[in-house]
Write a protein that holds these residues in place. Structure first.
Motif, PDB file in Angstrom:
ATOM      1  N   TYR A   1      -6.246   2.681   4.123  1.00 31.55           N
ATOM      2  CA  TYR A   1      -4.834   3.008   4.317  1.00 31.55           C
ATOM      3  C   TYR A   1      -4.605   4.513   4.181  1.00 31.55           C
ATOM      4  O   TYR A   1      -3.835   5.114   4.950  1.00 31.55           O
TER       5      TYR A   1
ATOM      6  N   THR B   1       5.052  -5.852   9.297  1.00 29.70           N
ATOM      7  CA  THR B   1       4.641  -4.727   8.454  1.00 29.70           C
ATOM      8  C   THR B   1       5.803  -3.752   8.386  1.00 29.70           C
ATOM      9  O   THR B   1       6.249  -3.232   9.421  1.00 29.70           O
TER      10      THR B   1
ATOM     11  N   PRO C   1      -4.135  -6.556   5.722  1.00 31.20           N
ATOM     12  CA  PRO C   1      -3.841  -5.275   5.076  1.00 31.20           C
ATOM     13  C   PRO C   1      -5.125  -4.490   4.821  1.00 31.20           C
ATOM     14  O   PRO C   1      -6.129  -5.054   4.385  1.00 31.20           O
ATOM     15  N   PRO C   2      -5.132  -3.201   5.084  1.00 33.64           N
ATOM     16  CA  PRO C   2      -6.328  -2.398   4.811  1.00 33.64           C
ATOM     17  C   PRO C   2      -6.482  -2.157   3.315  1.00 33.64           C
ATOM     18  O   PRO C   2      -5.526  -2.272   2.541  1.00 33.64           O
TER      19      PRO C   2
ATOM     20  N   TRP D   1       2.808  -5.472   3.950  1.00 34.09           N
ATOM     21  CA  TRP D   1       2.277  -6.473   4.884  1.00 34.09           C
ATOM     22  C   TRP D   1       2.713  -7.861   4.448  1.00 34.09           C
ATOM     23  O   TRP D   1       2.492  -8.250   3.289  1.00 34.09           O
TER      24      TRP D   1
ATOM     25  N   ALA E   1       3.735   0.928   2.754  1.00 33.29           N
ATOM     26  CA  ALA E   1       3.754  -0.126   3.772  1.00 33.29           C
ATOM     27  C   ALA E   1       3.633  -1.485   3.102  1.00 33.29           C
ATOM     28  O   ALA E   1       2.901  -1.645   2.109  1.00 33.29           O
TER      29      ALA E   1
ATOM     30  N   ARG F   1      -4.295  -0.367  14.599  1.00 34.42           N
ATOM     31  CA  ARG F   1      -5.057  -0.556  13.372  1.00 34.42           C
ATOM     32  C   ARG F   1      -4.442  -1.621  12.474  1.00 34.42           C
ATOM     33  O   ARG F   1      -5.169  -2.346  11.786  1.00 34.42           O
ATOM     34  N   TRP F   2      -3.146  -1.714  12.447  1.00 32.83           N
ATOM     35  CA  TRP F   2      -2.480  -2.594  11.485  1.00 32.83           C
ATOM     36  C   TRP F   2      -2.088  -3.940  12.069  1.00 32.83           C
ATOM     37  O   TRP F   2      -1.555  -4.782  11.352  1.00 32.83           O
ATOM     38  N   SER F   3      -2.339  -4.161  13.352  1.00 28.35           N
ATOM     39  CA  SER F   3      -1.996  -5.444  13.964  1.00 28.35           C
ATOM     40  C   SER F   3      -3.196  -6.365  14.095  1.00 28.35           C
ATOM     41  O   SER F   3      -3.044  -7.588  14.123  1.00 28.35           O
TER      42      SER F   3
ATOM     43  N   ASP G   1      -5.660   6.091   7.343  1.00 32.49           N
ATOM     44  CA  ASP G   1      -4.729   5.796   8.437  1.00 32.49           C
ATOM     45  C   ASP G   1      -3.505   6.708   8.394  1.00 32.49           C
ATOM     46  O   ASP G   1      -3.057   7.216   9.422  1.00 32.49           O
TER      47      ASP G   1
ATOM     48  N   LEU H   1      -1.508   3.548  14.999  1.00 30.47           N
ATOM     49  CA  LEU H   1      -1.241   2.797  13.775  1.00 30.47           C
ATOM     50  C   LEU H   1      -0.943   1.335  14.080  1.00 30.47           C
ATOM     51  O   LEU H   1      -1.357   0.441  13.317  1.00 30.47           O
TER      52      LEU H   1
ATOM     53  N   ARG I   1       0.866  -1.181   0.000  1.00 30.11           N
ATOM     54  CA  ARG I   1       0.000   0.000   0.000  1.00 30.11           C
ATOM     55  C   ARG I   1       0.901   1.229   0.000  1.00 30.11           C
ATOM     56  O   ARG I   1       1.888   1.277   0.733  1.00 30.11           O
TER      57      ARG I   1
END
Length: 435
Positions: A412, A375, A406-407, A433, A431, A400-402, A415, A397, A169
């Motif tokens: 993203y 990530t 992947p968003p 993932w 980023a 949200r990302w854990s 975020d 962050l 992303r």
């Protein structure tokens, strides 16, 4: 020619033949009588024949004939059916036809019904007790002229991809301060793939122009394009070196490609009649192979920014530490390294043949092996500074990302736009993932 009041003899014959005595026997049995014609036309046009009772009337010409006397009483109206070919009485109306109603659509099975679409939209939040002073949405557009339309920079760009075991992303957003003042986005973002199959190489380039330069956004864009062109010409060898773990060749080759890019920036500044320090940009890049069996991620570049890794819910700052001018250490937290440097002299790099002028700042290089669930975040100065200075942003962050995978691209983008009071610069990041 007959005189007025006279009746020709042939007319008396015709009248007598038409209104002859009904009680006299039909001598000839004329097959083409008026009744026969009526029946023929009625059968052809209207279908069934409706019989009408005919009441014989006395011949008005017979001597002594008197009109029939109706019994006293109110006048009666006798309905008479119209013939099939006659138009209906009254004003004309559109013809209508009886059509059976359409059958209702078949009701789908419950299992075939689509899942309801979520009405939630990604929202740009903020860190702290109140939002920053600037508006969160774009305001004024940068000024443009008829001769510089090719230099227009969009407010926001976003991209993404998925290869092998990772999902990418990337996004670049104009800062709140530049949106308010109508200035262009100075950061530049470039994502590109070179080659095919497992040997394909993905490049992510992030560049940030100087805040004092009026053409900083052009310098950042050209830095991304020139480093991408250099990587494209050597992508096959670079991909092989990454998969084979040839760290020495990678470091020296990418260092030379970076120096050549900054040499072109200095030459371009001279062409424009600008000072070299006013036409430059920080440049940070990631190299990712499409081979699912290779988890080596290569970072290189120069200038301000950040490189972070989210592992087991905690952020690690992987940006190589500069130990002396022109050099950078590859040690990260805890001193971890991809390989040991045995101080072995490596042959000249095959990526370039001409000597290149040095870059504007120290060259940074790091090659790390990713683990499932990691990530990796590459970002410019606009996001790296609050990531290091505002722990609440880093925690948000990480949360949200854990928790999930992947968003999507909109999520993203939202975020990376989490606002922090006191930080209004452009934000550019990419980023990765790991599955």
């Amino acid at each position: 020619m007959s005189q007025q009041g006279e009746t020709p003899a042939h007319q008396d014959d015709w009248w007598g033949a038409l209104y002859k005595d009904e009680t006299a026997p039909d001598a000839g049995g004329d097959p083409d009588s008026l009744d026969d014609r009526f029946e023929s036309v009625s059968d052809t046009v209207g279908g069934a024949y409706h019989p009408v009772t005919v009441v014989p009337l006395p011949d008005p010409r017979a001597p002594g004939a008197e009109p029939a006397q109706e019994p006293p009483g109110p006048a009666r109206t006798v309905p008479v059916e119209r013939a099939p070919w006659e138009a209906p009485d009254g004003p004309s109306r559109p013809q209508t036809f009886a059509v059976p109603p359409p059958a209702p659509p078949a009701r789908p099975e419950p299992s075939a019904l689509a899942a309801p679409v979520s009405a939630e939209r990604p929202v740009v939040g903020h860190i702290g007790d109140r939002p920053p002073t600037y508006d969160a949405e774009p305001g004024a557009l940068p000024e443009s002229g008829p001769d510089d339309l090719g230099e227009v920079v969009l407010d926001t760009v976003v991209d993404g991809a998925r290869y092998g075991t990772y999902t990418l992303r990337a996004a670049s957003v104009r800062g709140d301060s530049a949106r308010f003042r109508g200035e262009p986005r100075r950061d530049a973002l470039l994502t590109a793939r070179f080659g095919e199959g497992d040997g394909a190489l993905v490049l992510v380039a992030v560049a940030g122009g100087e805040r004092t330069g009026g053409r900083a956004h052009l310098a950042a864009a050209e830095a991304c394009r020139w480093i991408a062109g250099a990587v494209a010409r050597s992508h096959a060898r670079l991909s092989d070196d990454i998969r084979a773990g040839r760290r020495g060749d990678l470091k020296s080759g990418l260092h030379r490609l970076t120096d050549r890019t900054y040499g072109k920036l200095r030459a371009r500044a001279t062409e424009l009649g600008l000072d070299q320090s006013a036409y430059t940009a920080g440049l940070r890049c990631l190299l990712l192979t499409a081979d699912p069996d290779c988890r080596t991620r290569v970072f290189f570049g120069t200038g301000p920014g950040g490189l972070f890794r989210l592992r087991d819910g905690a952020w690690q700052d992987l940006d190589p530490v500069v130990s002396e001018p022109g050099a950078a250490s590859e040690e990260g937290p805890g001193g971890d390294r991809l390989t040991m440097d045995l101080q072995i002299t490596t042959p000249p790099s095959p990526y370039t043949e001409e000597p290149s002028p040095p870059a504007a700042g120290p060259f940074r290089f790091r090659a790390s092996v990713a683990r499932p669930g990691d990530t990796l975040l590459l970002c410019g100065h606009g996001l790296a500074e609050p990531m290091r200075s505002e722990p609440e942003l880093a925690r948000e962050l990480a949360r949200r990302w854990s928790s999930e995978g992947p968003p999507g691209l909109p999520a993203y983008l939202a975020d990376t736009q989490i606002r922090v009071k006191g930080y209004a610069d452009d934000r550019t990041s990419a980023a990765v993932w790991e599955a």
